[in-house]
Design a protein around this motif. Structure first.
Motif, PDB file in Angstrom:
ATOM      1  N   LEU A  17     -17.160  20.519 -10.550  1.00  0.00           N
ATOM      2  CA  LEU A  17     -18.246  21.496 -10.507  1.00  0.00           C
ATOM      3  C   LEU A  17     -18.155  22.350  -9.252  1.00  0.00           C
ATOM      4  O   LEU A  17     -18.367  23.563  -9.289  1.00  0.00           O
ATOM      5  CB  LEU A  17     -19.606  20.782 -10.537  1.00  0.00           C
ATOM      6  N   TRP A  18     -17.866  21.714  -8.139  1.00  0.00           N
ATOM      7  CA  TRP A  18     -17.760  22.404  -6.852  1.00  0.00           C
ATOM      8  C   TRP A  18     -16.611  23.410  -6.882  1.00  0.00           C
ATOM      9  O   TRP A  18     -16.725  24.520  -6.381  1.00  0.00           O
ATOM     10  CB  TRP A  18     -17.525  21.345  -5.781  1.00  0.00           C
ATOM     11  N   GLU A  19     -15.527  23.035  -7.513  1.00  0.00           N
ATOM     12  CA  GLU A  19     -14.336  23.896  -7.555  1.00  0.00           C
ATOM     13  C   GLU A  19     -14.397  24.951  -8.660  1.00  0.00           C
ATOM     14  O   GLU A  19     -13.980  26.091  -8.456  1.00  0.00           O
ATOM     15  CB  GLU A  19     -13.085  23.038  -7.796  1.00  0.00           C
ATOM     16  N   ARG A  20     -14.884  24.558  -9.854  1.00  0.00           N
ATOM     17  CA  ARG A  20     -14.721  25.389 -11.042  1.00  0.00           C
ATOM     18  C   ARG A  20     -16.005  25.823 -11.717  1.00  0.00           C
ATOM     19  O   ARG A  20     -15.973  26.656 -12.632  1.00  0.00           O
ATOM     20  CB  ARG A  20     -13.912  24.632 -12.092  1.00  0.00           C
ATOM     21  N   GLY A  21     -17.133  25.210 -11.377  1.00  0.00           N
ATOM     22  CA  GLY A  21     -18.370  25.511 -12.079  1.00  0.00           C
ATOM     23  C   GLY A  21     -18.479  24.756 -13.393  1.00  0.00           C
ATOM     24  O   GLY A  21     -17.595  23.980 -13.761  1.00  0.00           O
ATOM     25  N   TYR A  22     -19.574  24.986 -14.098  1.00  0.00           N
ATOM     26  CA  TYR A  22     -19.884  24.241 -15.319  1.00  0.00           C
ATOM     27  C   TYR A  22     -18.854  24.465 -16.427  1.00  0.00           C
ATOM     28  O   TYR A  22     -18.338  23.516 -17.008  1.00  0.00           O
ATOM     29  CB  TYR A  22     -21.284  24.620 -15.803  1.00  0.00           C
ATOM     30  N   VAL A  23     -18.571  25.719 -16.731  1.00  0.00           N
ATOM     31  CA  VAL A  23     -17.653  26.021 -17.832  1.00  0.00           C
ATOM     32  C   VAL A  23     -16.257  25.475 -17.545  1.00  0.00           C
ATOM     33  O   VAL A  23     -15.605  24.925 -18.426  1.00  0.00           O
ATOM     34  CB  VAL A  23     -17.610  27.543 -18.111  1.00  0.00           C
ATOM     35  N   GLY A  24     -15.800  25.584 -16.308  1.00  0.00           N
ATOM     36  CA  GLY A  24     -14.470  25.109 -15.939  1.00  0.00           C
ATOM     37  C   GLY A  24     -14.361  23.598 -15.839  1.00  0.00           C
ATOM     38  O   GLY A  24     -13.262  23.064 -15.673  1.00  0.00           O
ATOM     39  N   THR A  25     -15.489  22.927 -15.930  1.00  0.00           N
ATOM     40  CA  THR A  25     -15.502  21.468 -15.861  1.00  0.00           C
ATOM     41  C   THR A  25     -15.534  20.923 -17.289  1.00  0.00           C
ATOM     42  O   THR A  25     -16.575  20.572 -17.816  1.00  0.00           O
ATOM     43  CB  THR A  25     -16.719  20.987 -15.039  1.00  0.00           C
TER      44      THR A  25
END
Length: 192
Positions: A17-25
């Motif tokens: 989440l810290w790196e990619r956000g919700y969609v990227g997780t």
């Protein structure tokens, strides 16, 4: 002791989440990062939103603990605020909680937004109390608006992260922190 599957899932989701956000997780990314299989993931959590909420809560707990440690520790009010502003952090990575405010999926969901709101309420509470102590001790100006000053410090921290990330350099964050401390020091009553 090796973390159990549930803890590995939460920590992996927190980092993603810290790196990619919700969609990227994605669930696949979570499973790959954690080394936990799909069956185990769905054994511990009802789905992605449930796991994301657990990860957000962990980030919130960590940040709230750091806030309390810095702002309730020893020293004058200004020393404690300076300790909080100057604590070790990865300014280029940003705030694990604050970065989620830019995530539309998180902001659209009251449940997912709650740990973020609560963390900023904790920050405001501790800053407000510390500033109030500084005013009472004569360290800060008696006419300083405590609520507005607490909000300004929180905004400087989050804005400092944005400045550092945009520049890909830590100095903008450090400069913002030094700037708010200079303003607080300038508000101190002058003794003759």
């Amino acid at each position: 002791m090796k973390p159990n599957a549930r803890d590995r899932l939460i920590e992996s989701t927190r980092q993603l989440l810290w790196e990619r956000g919700y969609v990227g997780t994605s669930p696949t990314a979570i499973q790959q990062r954690s080394g936990v299989g799909q069956g185990s993931m769905y054994h511990h959590f009802d789905g992605k939103p449930d796991l994301v909420l657990a990860a957000e809560r962990r980030s919130a707990e960590l940040m709230q603990r750091q806030i309390a440690e810095a702002l309730t520790g020893p020293g004058t009010a200004l020393e404690r605020i300076a300790a909080y502003l100057g604590r070790e952090r990865d300014a280029l990575r940003g705030c694990s909680v604050g970065r989620l405010t830019a995530d539309p999926e998180v902001m659209a969901d009251d449940t997912l937004r709650a740990p973020i709101r609560e963390t900023f309420e904790v920050l405001h509470h501790h800053l407000r109390r510390t500033i109030d102590e500084g005013v009472a001790a004569g360290e800060l100006a008696a006419d300083l608006d405590i609520d507005e000053t607490a909000s300004a410090i929180a905004a400087v921290i989050q804005g400092g992260y944005a400045l550092a990330r945009a520049a890909q350099a830590v100095e903008p964050f450090d400069r913002a922190a030094r700037g708010v401390l200079s303003l607080l020091r300038a508000s101190a009553p002058r003794t003759h």
